[in-house]
Design a protein around this motif. Structure first.
Motif, PDB file in Angstrom:
ATOM      1  N   ILE A   1       0.932  -1.254   0.055  1.00 31.80           N
ATOM      2  CA  ILE A   1      -0.022  -0.113   0.124  1.00 31.80           C
ATOM      3  C   ILE A   1       0.861   1.131   0.015  1.00 31.80           C
ATOM      4  CG2 ILE A   1      -1.692   1.247   1.257  1.00 31.80           C
ATOM      5  CD1 ILE A   1      -2.910  -1.325   2.550  1.00 31.80           C
ATOM      6  N   TYR A   2       0.699   2.055  -0.954  1.00 32.62           N
ATOM      7  CA  TYR A   2       1.555   3.362  -1.263  1.00 32.62           C
ATOM      8  C   TYR A   2       0.758   4.420  -1.767  1.00 32.62           C
ATOM      9  CZ  TYR A   2       5.873   0.554  -0.199  1.00 32.62           C
ATOM     10  OH  TYR A   2       6.851  -0.217   0.424  1.00 32.62           O
ATOM     11  N   LYS A   3       0.837   5.592  -1.290  1.00 32.70           N
ATOM     12  CA  LYS A   3       0.331   6.653  -1.912  1.00 32.70           C
ATOM     13  C   LYS A   3       1.041   7.060  -2.983  1.00 32.70           C
ATOM     14  CE  LYS A   3      -0.557   8.856   1.774  1.00 32.70           C
ATOM     15  NZ  LYS A   3      -0.757  10.176   3.057  1.00 32.70           N
ATOM     16  N   ASN A   4       0.783   7.679  -3.818  1.00 30.78           N
ATOM     17  CA  ASN A   4       1.818   8.552  -4.907  1.00 30.78           C
ATOM     18  C   ASN A   4       2.922   9.275  -4.336  1.00 30.78           C
ATOM     19  OD1 ASN A   4       0.446   7.329  -7.189  1.00 30.78           O
ATOM     20  ND2 ASN A   4      -0.579   9.287  -7.669  1.00 30.78           N
ATOM     21  N   SER A   5       2.276  10.178  -3.124  1.00 27.30           N
ATOM     22  CA  SER A   5       3.442  10.840  -2.476  1.00 27.30           C
ATOM     23  C   SER A   5       4.602   9.852  -1.715  1.00 27.30           C
ATOM     24  CB  SER A   5       2.672  11.598  -1.599  1.00 27.30           C
ATOM     25  OG  SER A   5       2.035  10.840  -0.469  1.00 27.30           O
ATOM     26  N   ILE A  10      10.214   7.881  -2.459  1.00 22.55           N
ATOM     27  CA  ILE A  10      10.961   6.585  -2.669  1.00 22.55           C
ATOM     28  C   ILE A  10      11.807   6.711  -3.993  1.00 22.55           C
ATOM     29  CG2 ILE A  10      11.077   3.900  -2.880  1.00 22.55           C
ATOM     30  CD1 ILE A  10       8.683   3.945  -1.281  1.00 22.55           C
ATOM     31  N   LEU A  11      11.211   7.278  -4.760  1.00 30.85           N
ATOM     32  CA  LEU A  11      11.776   6.953  -6.231  1.00 30.85           C
ATOM     33  C   LEU A  11      12.616   8.226  -6.680  1.00 30.85           C
ATOM     34  CD1 LEU A  11       9.147   5.299  -8.417  1.00 30.85           C
ATOM     35  CD2 LEU A  11      11.245   4.189  -7.357  1.00 30.85           C
ATOM     36  N   LYS A  16       3.931  13.168 -11.957  1.00 31.03           N
ATOM     37  CA  LYS A  16       3.935  12.768 -13.286  1.00 31.03           C
ATOM     38  C   LYS A  16       4.590  11.400 -13.542  1.00 31.03           C
ATOM     39  CE  LYS A  16       2.419  17.191 -15.187  1.00 31.03           C
ATOM     40  NZ  LYS A  16       2.710  18.143 -16.242  1.00 31.03           N
ATOM     41  N   LYS A  17       5.771  11.499 -13.282  1.00 27.63           N
ATOM     42  CA  LYS A  17       6.601  10.375 -13.368  1.00 27.63           C
ATOM     43  C   LYS A  17       5.887   9.053 -12.856  1.00 27.63           C
ATOM     44  CE  LYS A  17      10.335   8.220 -15.064  1.00 27.63           C
ATOM     45  NZ  LYS A  17      10.564   7.858 -16.493  1.00 27.63           N
ATOM     46  N   VAL A  18       5.349   9.228 -11.624  1.00 28.80           N
ATOM     47  CA  VAL A  18       5.075   7.920 -11.007  1.00 28.80           C
ATOM     48  C   VAL A  18       3.707   7.450 -11.510  1.00 28.80           C
ATOM     49  CG1 VAL A  18       3.812   7.445  -8.717  1.00 28.80           C
ATOM     50  CG2 VAL A  18       5.671   8.644  -8.508  1.00 28.80           C
TER      51      VAL A  18
END
Length: 249
Positions: A1-5, A10-11, A16-18
């Motif tokens: 479970i991960y939000k875009n934020s 992490i990345l 937009k890239k996510v």
């Protein structure tokens, strides 16, 4: 479970890239998303890519055509298996379009604050890296052309990685100056041949060697600075221990 934020942090990329990465994974059948409801992040189901371990470094380059064919075969197999096991869940999940739409809007509104905060933090870290790089070049102006020659694009796109590279160049510069003062024969000879630009030229040549090596072997961009620093330090030590390095390293 991960939000875009969370994924942005992490990345070390923007929203937009996510979204683009998630879409690409979904296109290959490697990612399924399930909404949990009001103010809750989506569940992410990752497909099987038949990998036994994570590869950060490979000893020899892998041809793009060979890699792409293998990925397509794996992705097609994974997609067929995933579609069978998730079809029933998807039908239940999509039963109420109105509820899904409201959930999406509420999640977007709630997560926007977190994403703004992450973007602000990333911006601050990038600004801090640019300031640190500026101070290093101000203290050692001889490094300006070396930095510009080695990492012009990286300075703009990955400032935190660029800072690690510039700090490695700074360490290398002072290392060479100290060795020259100690009377290192290789450096003394190189200075006689090239004059005052000898140290800067050795930094550039060694840096280009390391960058070329990384271009063929490095996979994870988040390891760029660390990988450069380690390889660059080793190359400099080798370069001043053999006269062959003066012309080739």
């Amino acid at each position: 479970i991960y939000k875009n934020s969370d994924l942005q942090t992490i990345l070390s990329v923007g929203e937009k890239k996510v979204i683009s990465l998630k879409k690409e994974l979904a296109d290959f059948g490697l990612l399924e998303e399930e909404r949990q409801g009001l103010n809750k992040p989506n569940r992410l189901y990752v497909g099987n890519i038949n990998a036994d371990f994570e590869v950060i470094h490979r000893a020899s380059p892998l041809g793009d055509k060979e890699l792409s064919k293998r990925q397509v075969r794996n992705c097609q197999n994974d997609r067929s298996r995933t579609s069978k096991t998730t079809a029933q869940e998807l039908s239940k999940r999509q039963s109420n379009e109105t509820e899904s739409s409201e959930t999406y809007l509420s999640e977007t509104e709630t997560n926007s604050f977190d994403e703004d905060e992450v973007n602000n933090n990333n911006s601050k870290r990038a600004q801090q890296s640019f300031i640190a790089i500026g101070k290093i070049i101000q203290n050692s102006p001889e490094l300006r052309s070396v930095v510009q020659g080695l990492i012009p694009d990286l300075l703009l796109n990955e400032p935190q990685q660029a800072e690690i590279v510039v700090r490695a160049l700074e360490r290398g510069y002072h290392f060479l100056i100290t060795e020259l003062e100690k009377g290192n024969s290789v450096l003394t000879l190189q200075k006689q041949l090239q004059g005052e630009v000898a140290i800067k030229q050795l930094l550039l040549n060694t840096g280009f060697k390391q960058v070329d090596y990384m271009r063929d072997h490095l996979i994870d961009i988040s390891q760029y600075g660390k990988y450069f620093a380690s390889g660059f330090d080793n190359r400099l030590k080798i370069a001043i221990t053999t006269t062959q390095s003066v012309s080739e390293f």
